[in-house]
Design an enzyme around this catalytic site. Structure first.
Site, short mmCIF file in Angstrom:
data_model
loop_
_atom_site.label_atom_id
_atom_site.label_comp_id
_atom_site.label_asym_id
_atom_site.label_seq_id
_atom_site.Cartn_x
_atom_site.Cartn_y
_atom_site.Cartn_z
N LYS A 177 0.80 -1.22 0.00
CA LYS A 177 0.00 0.00 0.00
C LYS A 177 0.84 1.27 0.00
CE LYS A 177 -1.94 -2.17 3.44
NZ LYS A 177 -1.88 -3.58 3.03
N VAL A 225 -6.52 -2.94 -0.74
CA VAL A 225 -7.63 -2.48 0.10
C VAL A 225 -8.47 -3.65 0.62
CG1 VAL A 225 -9.77 -1.14 0.16
CG2 VAL A 225 -7.76 -0.25 -1.03
N GLY A 251 -0.61 -15.88 10.48
CA GLY A 251 -0.33 -15.09 9.28
C GLY A 251 -1.40 -14.08 8.95
N ASP A 253 -2.03 0.88 8.64
CA ASP A 253 -2.44 0.02 7.53
C ASP A 253 -3.83 0.42 7.05
OD1 ASP A 253 -1.98 -2.39 5.83
OD2 ASP A 253 -3.75 -3.11 6.90
N LYS A 267 -5.16 2.24 3.40
CA LYS A 267 -6.29 1.73 2.61
C LYS A 267 -7.33 2.82 2.41
CE LYS A 267 -5.85 -3.09 4.12
NZ LYS A 267 -6.52 -4.22 4.80
#
Length: 840
Positions: free
Chosen positions: A602, A631, A686, A700, A704
């Site tokens: 991103k 996104v 993960g 994060d 987005k």
């Protein structure tokens, strides 16, 4: 009388005693079923050796004697090897007349060839006439040797000097046969031999050479033995002329440039003439005319694979090349492109006549001609060795026009190659030119000149010499293997998502190939300090071993980008699964070079200064940009938003849960249990970024939201977003990893209190992002039953688009948003889309 067959064997078929025996066995077998006439070239490499010996002699070098000695030794050793073959009986040896053969060969080598070279040495000049006399010795010797090999096989044979058969003009070095005069001699000499009582000896005729009307030796041009065979076949009304060489016939392209090239079962005379003119060397171009005029098919076969049917050359083919309009692709590597232009050219009659008359006066052959419809310029291509002669001739012809400025000096580009697409069926097939130029455009190959006749038999383009191999391969693959797309994939980042993507690729690898969608090869991959680049491809099952074996390289990601830029394969797709800013700084360069970019990273599109607009502008001018997974992981969030904007809808507000990770963590916290424990479990599975602080800090989600906002048309910078992180303060980002995990339980009391407050109000917690014209915010929020995120399951993402059309109820995209498999599936889909769109 049985139908006659002409069998011609090239130098590679006659290079040594073993090959001579092979040819003798083949001829013996054919002679058992009907009459044959054999035409031979010199032994492999001999014509070049003779040329070099004459060149050295003309330069005054005494080494010509040494070169002559090498030739003498080779031919004598070849004869000795044939005569001493332990498999040959004494009776057969008696039939040979070895003494007479040795005497004739010694005369040729020790007397005639010696005297010719010595004379050239004395006068320090090798005239075209002298060169032809020297070169004729090669074929005259090979007829003796093959006749011996045939006799030893039990087939009577007699060497025939073509100078007794063929009358030519005096264009030494490239003579043309005078057909009427030659026909009389051919019928008189070979007709008599073929009419002798059985078993008549097989005539073994020297290819390549003829004699002028004055009896002077002339050669028919390199490859002229094919021409000899065709002339003999036409005069003798042969059933077929077979050209035996070292390839499987006429190939769809040069196999040195295109490994997937294949032998064509049939071509027409016209197609063969076009292919040979533009570089296909399998047959000497003048060969076609005599056979075509007499209606005799040519058959091109491989001496070393006699069981292979080869290529049949006829007036009309029985098939349309498997339904394909293109018969073959060929190229001429070294050509020079000339351009005559100026205001005094347009509309003036006779300009072309004067131009090409000047070139003809210098004996210069034109390869390609192209003229602008404005008549202001004429473009033509020539061999590079005539550039200066051509320049002088044209400047001389237009000297007056140049002086007054109505004709410019000749423009010469000497770094070109010509690619030709040939096929008679092209005239009945629309869009061949469009496809050709589309293919070259996708590969970034610039076309300098174009030529196409009204017959539509051939489309020729001039390209940069450095692009020749890529152009030929790209065009061949597109026309002959349209179901396979030789793409190169470059993978940056093999963390959780990268590993999941490789597993998915491995699982689908064979299915993708089998269904004919495309052939995708992993051309390179990198993690932070290791990189592997392999043009032949890295199989998804072997990636870990290949990277583990690679040496440490601090510039691994940079090297991967450079490999993607340099790859000759098309299409090329660069996949960025890192969290690093470094690869994103090269996106514009990749896109401009025709490399599609698929990114889950991103940092590029969410960077300062509206990088997204810059990147999308670069993508419009170059290759495709695919950011879906930045996104919504595998959800079609950006595509949906793009469609809304493209169709004129006005986006008023966007809200949603944009982090599958935080959706999972907050959802689990609402169910009960320590928040820190849920973070650790999610990290181990993960579901989080490699560093969970990127999730917990809210950045994060901010990235987005910035990408969504910019796509919707809002002018938003990351610093404009109001952020409520799940970390108490920025000092947490300064902690080392171990300390972070040790202190993580400190977050539990605050989260427990927020959960209790929401429960008491009969509400839920969600980490919500929203943007509108009034501003943007990211943070933990209580939501109620009437809101879109109320029913969201832990780990799911949701984006609600409030638009002019979708009001009062928003358009909602919802689904799993966390986990490497989901994100990898979205990346995989973008890769497939990138490959399909780059080809379409």
């Amino acid at each position: 009388m049985e139908p006659l067959t002409i069998l011609k064997f090239g130098g590679s078929s006659l290079a040594d005693p073993e090959r001579l025996r092979r040819v003798a066995a083949l001829v013996t077998g054919r002679a058992e079923s009907g009459p044959v006439v054999v035409v031979v070239s010199a032994l492999g490499g001999v014509t070049n050796a003779l040329t070099e010996a004459a060149r050295v002699a003309a330069a005054g070098g005494p080494e010509w004697r040494e070169r002559l000695g090498t030739l003498v030794q080779r031919h004598r050793e070849t004869l000795d090897a044939l005569l001493t073959d332990p498999g040959v009986g004494a009776a057969a040896r008696l039939q040979v007349g070895a003494t007479q053969v040795r005497e004739r060969m010694d005369t040729l080598l020790d007397e005639e060839l010696h005297d010719l070279l010595h004379g050239i040495f004395l006068v320090r000049e090798a005239s075209p006439r002298s060169m032809d006399a020297v070169l004729s010795v090669g074929e005259r010797l090979s007829t003796e040797l093959l006749s011996v090999a045939l006799t030893l096989k039990g087939t009577a044979a007699a060497p025939v000097d073509a100078r007794e058969l063929l009358v030519s003009d005096d264009a030494f070095g490239n003579a043309r046969v005078l057909e009427e005069a030659s026909a009389l001699r051919i019928r008189a000499h070979l007709g008599r031999m073929l009419g002798e009582p059985t078993p008549a000896p097989v005539p073994v005729v020297t290819g390549f050479i003829a004699a002028t009307a004055r009896g002077e030796t002339a050669t028919l041009g390199r490859g002229g033995s094919d021409y000899t065979a065709s002339v003999l076949g036409a005069v003798l009304n042969a059933a077929c002329v077979e050209i035996w060489t070292d390839v499987d016939g006429v190939m769809s392209a040069d196999p040195r440039l295109v490994p997937s090239a294949f032998s064509l079962p049939e071509v027409t005379y016209a197609e063969l003439m076009e292919l040979t003119h533009f570089g296909a060397k399998v047959v000497y171009a003048p060969t076609v005319h005599p056979a075509r005029a007499a209606g005799i098919p040519l058959l091109i076969r491989n001496t070393f694979r006699p069981e292979f049917p080869g290529t049949r050359v006829v007036e009309r083919t029985l098939t349309r090349n498997g339904g394909l309009p293109v018969r073959g692709i060929t190229s001429m590597r070294n050509t020079a492109l000339f351009r005559l232009e100026g205001p005094g050219i347009a509309g003036v009659p006779g300009i072309a006549r004067r131009l090409f008359g000047a070139l003809a006066g210098e004996g210069i052959s034109v390869i390609l001609i192209s003229q602008a419809s404005s008549e202001r310029s004429i473009c033509f291509a020539l061999a590079p060795d005539v550039v200066e002669r051509a320049r002088r001739a044209v400047h001389r012809e237009f000297e007056l026009e140049r002086q007054v400025g109505i004709v410019d000096d000749l423009v010469v580009e000497d770094d070109c190659s010509i690619l030709a697409v040939v096929g008679e069926a092209m005239r009945d097939t629309p869009n061949i030119s469009g496809r050709l130029f589309g293919i070259l455009g996708r590969y970034g190959i610039n076309v300098r000149a174009i030529a196409q006749g009204s017959s539509e038999l051939n489309i020729s383009v001039a390209v940069d010499r450095t692009d020749e191999a890529a152009a030929v391969k790209a065009v061949h693959d597109a026309f002959f293997h349209p179901g396979t797309r030789p793409g190169h994939l470059f993978l940056a980042g093999v963390g959780g998502v990268g590993r999941a993507l490789l597993e998915q690729l491995h699982g689908e690898w064979d299915r993708l190939r089998d269904r004919g969608g495309f052939n995708l090869a992993i051309g390179g991959m990198a993690r932070s300090r290791r990189v592997v680049v392999d043009p032949e491809g890295i199989h998804p099952s072997a990636w870990r071993q290949r990277l583990d074996e690679a040496t440490e390289d601090p510039a691994a990601l940079e090297r991967l980008v450079e490999a993607a830029l340099a790859s000759p394969r098309r299409p090329r797709v660069f996949v960025d699964l890192t969290a690093s800013e470094a690869p994103t700084l090269r996106y514009e360069e990749l896109l401009a070079a025709g490399v599609s970019v698929v990114a889950a990273n991103k940092r590029g599109p969410a960077g300062t200064g509206d990088r997204l607009r810059t990147l999308r502008s670069a993508a419009r001018r170059g290759a495709g940009l695919y950011l879906e997974t930045t996104v919504g992981a595998g959800l079609p969030v950006l595509r949906t938003l793009d469609d809304l904007v493209a169709t004129g809808d006005r986006v008023e507000r966007i809200e949603g849960v944009l982090s599958g990770t935080l959706s999972y963590l907050v959802g689990r916290a609402m169910e009960g249990g320590a928040f820190s424990q849920w973070v650790r479990e999610a990290h181990d599975a993960g579901f989080t970024e490699p560093d969970p602080r990127d999730d917990l800090g809210g950045m994060d989600v901010v990235r987005k939201l910035v990408i969504l906002a910019r796509t919707a048309g809002f002018d938003l910078e990351p610093d404009d977003v109001e952020v409520e992180p799940l970390l108490p303060d920025t000092s947490w980002f300064d902690l080392d990893e171990a300390t972070f995990w040790d202190r993580l339980p400190e977050l539990d009391p605050e989260m427990d209190a927020r959960v209790d407050g929401a429960r008491k109000a009969d509400r839920k917690l969600a980490y919500v992002a929203e943007v509108s014209a009034r501003g943007a915010r990211v943070g933990l929020r209580e939501v109620g039953p009437g809101e879109p995120v109320w029913g969201l399951a832990a780990g799911d993402n949701l984006v609600a688009f409030h638009t002019a059309r979708y009001a009062p109820n928003p358009l909602v995209v919802q689904g799993p948003g966390a986990g490497p498999e989901v994100t990898a599936a979205g990346v995989f889909a973008d890769i497939l889309r990138a490959v399909a769109e780059s080809e379409g």
